[in-house]
Design a protein around this motif. Structure first.
Motif, PDB file in Angstrom:
ATOM      1  N   ALA A  29    -140.095  16.781 -15.215  1.00 37.44           N
ATOM      2  CA  ALA A  29    -140.200  15.333 -15.033  1.00 37.44           C
ATOM      3  C   ALA A  29    -139.497  14.850 -13.768  1.00 37.44           C
ATOM      4  CB  ALA A  29    -139.646  14.612 -16.263  1.00 37.44           C
ATOM      5  N   GLY A  81    -143.358  17.559 -18.595  1.00 34.49           N
ATOM      6  CA  GLY A  81    -143.958  16.461 -19.340  1.00 34.49           C
ATOM      7  C   GLY A  81    -144.354  16.899 -20.740  1.00 34.49           C
ATOM      8  N   LEU A 123    -145.155   8.794 -18.947  1.00 32.59           N
ATOM      9  CA  LEU A 123    -144.564   9.779 -19.845  1.00 32.59           C
ATOM     10  C   LEU A 123    -143.665   9.090 -20.877  1.00 32.59           C
ATOM     11  CD1 LEU A 123    -144.200  12.771 -20.543  1.00 32.59           C
ATOM     12  CD2 LEU A 123    -142.291  12.840 -18.915  1.00 32.59           C
TER      13      LEU A 123
END
Ligand SMILES: Nc1ncnc2c1ncn2[C@@H]1O[C@H](COP(=O)(O)OP(=O)(O)O)[C@@H](O)[C@H]1O
Ligand SMILES: [Mg+2]
Length: 325
Positions: free
Chosen positions: A135, A96, A146
């Motif tokens: 992710a 992230g 995100l």
């Protein structure tokens, strides 16, 4: 400074095979305003956003964003807009934090600025603990956050947010709303699509309601509410056998040509603007010997407007909220 609106679309049409996703859509958003594009699933919202962000060509119509033509100046336009929707910006193989820092680098922030910005956004979207994970391990709601954070790394003059809070928990939703309001106060123009009336009501200066590829109403939230008509008197009777007596007593308070609705022990009266509200209603019911358990006046909501305009209720905002971990 030009006075040209930041977003202006005329007669946008787009079909996919025999599906007419857009049937001639006009949209306008003055610089520094929020345009809410409100519509049910399949209305054409994403198609409009994709055209306005240069990702899709219209079959007909023209659009200018930030002073540039979306087809002729597509390349240059891309650097002046931000887009969040459907995880457009998320790289599965990066963490992230790396995802956000990469966006900063793409937009020419220094490495340290990029890292700082990434950490600010991770905190803002409640991703601090997950920031070091790739992710691909994120839940749907985390990806969504995100993706939104990625659209907010830099400050482009025009921001497109396609259903930004669908599937977000209430806390993230509030954080995002505050971020949007802050950006707008700095002069950013925002086009936001939503199925949620409370979101349009809270954020949008003007709302375009779209259904089946057409704008079926446009105006401020108050304009749209006014289209539904005035207030309604809602009466609950103690004894449903008194419904006819109550109907007769309340008839004179109803708008010309409108009927008193009766459903069991409940009555609903579209009120004349000079009808006198609750006090007049209670007096008339009293005179007629009708016992009531509740009398209220309800002003129209954006929900009522949506129902009137589209013939069906808006989605329930709690339907697909993110389940807390
Ligand atoms: N790439 C595509 N191919 C075929 N049909 C599409 C495509 N994109 C959108 N559609 C159709 O166009 C209509 C509008 O879709 P969309 O713009 O995604 O609506 P919304 O975002 O309001 O839910 C829908 O009927 C959808 O199925
Ligand atoms: Mg969509």
């Amino acid at each position: 400074m030009s006075s040209e609106p930041a977003i202006e679309a005329h007669g946008l049409r787009r079909s996919f095979g025999d599906v007419h996703a857009l049937r001639g859509v006009d949209l306008v958003a003055p610089t520094g305003s929020v345009l809410g594009v409100l519509g049910p699933n399949g209305a054409g919202k994403t198609t409009a956003v994709r055209i306005l962000t240069t990702l899709l060509q219209p079959d007909a119509g023209t659009a200018r964003v930030a002073g540039l033509d979306v087809t002729k100046d597509a390349q240059e336009l891309r650097s002046r807009i931000g887009l969040a929707g459907q995880y457009a910006a998320v790289d599965e193989y990066l963490t992230g934090r790396e995802n956000l820092a990469m966006v900063g680098r793409l937009y020419h922030l220094s490495p340290s600025q990029s890292r700082t910005r990434a950490d600010e956004l991770l905190a803002e979207f409640d991703l601090v603990d997950a920031g070091g994970r790739v992710a691909s391990t994120y839940s749907g709601g985390m990806r969504r956050r995100l993706d939104l954070a990625a659209a907010l790394v830099v400050r482009p003059p025009v921001l497109f947010l396609d259903e930004p809070t669908t599937g977000l928990d209430p806390r993230s939703r509030n954080a995002l709303w505050e971020t949007i309001e802050e950006r707008v106060s700095e002069g950013t123009t925002v086009l936001l699509t939503t199925q949620y009336l409370d979101e349009a009501d809270r954020l949008a200066d003007r709302i375009a309601v779209i259904d089946h590829g057409e704008v079926i109403a446009e105006g401020t939230s108050d304009d749209l509410k006014a289209r539904v008509g005035g207030s309604r008197l809602e009466v609950a009777l103690e004894d449903p056998t008194q419904a006819e007596a109550a109907r007769a007593a309340l008839g004179p308070l109803a708008e010309a040509g409108a009927d008193v609705g009766v459903d069991g022990s409940r009555l609903s009266v579209p009120l004349r603007s000079d009808a006198g509200g609750v006090v007049a209603a209670v007096r008339r019911l009293d005179d007629a010997g009708v016992a009531v358990s509740d009398v209220t006046v309800r002003r129209p909501t954006l929900d009522d407007a949506f129902l009137t305009l589209t013939g069906r209720p808006a989605e329930d905002a709690t339907d697909d909220a993110e389940v807390p971990a």
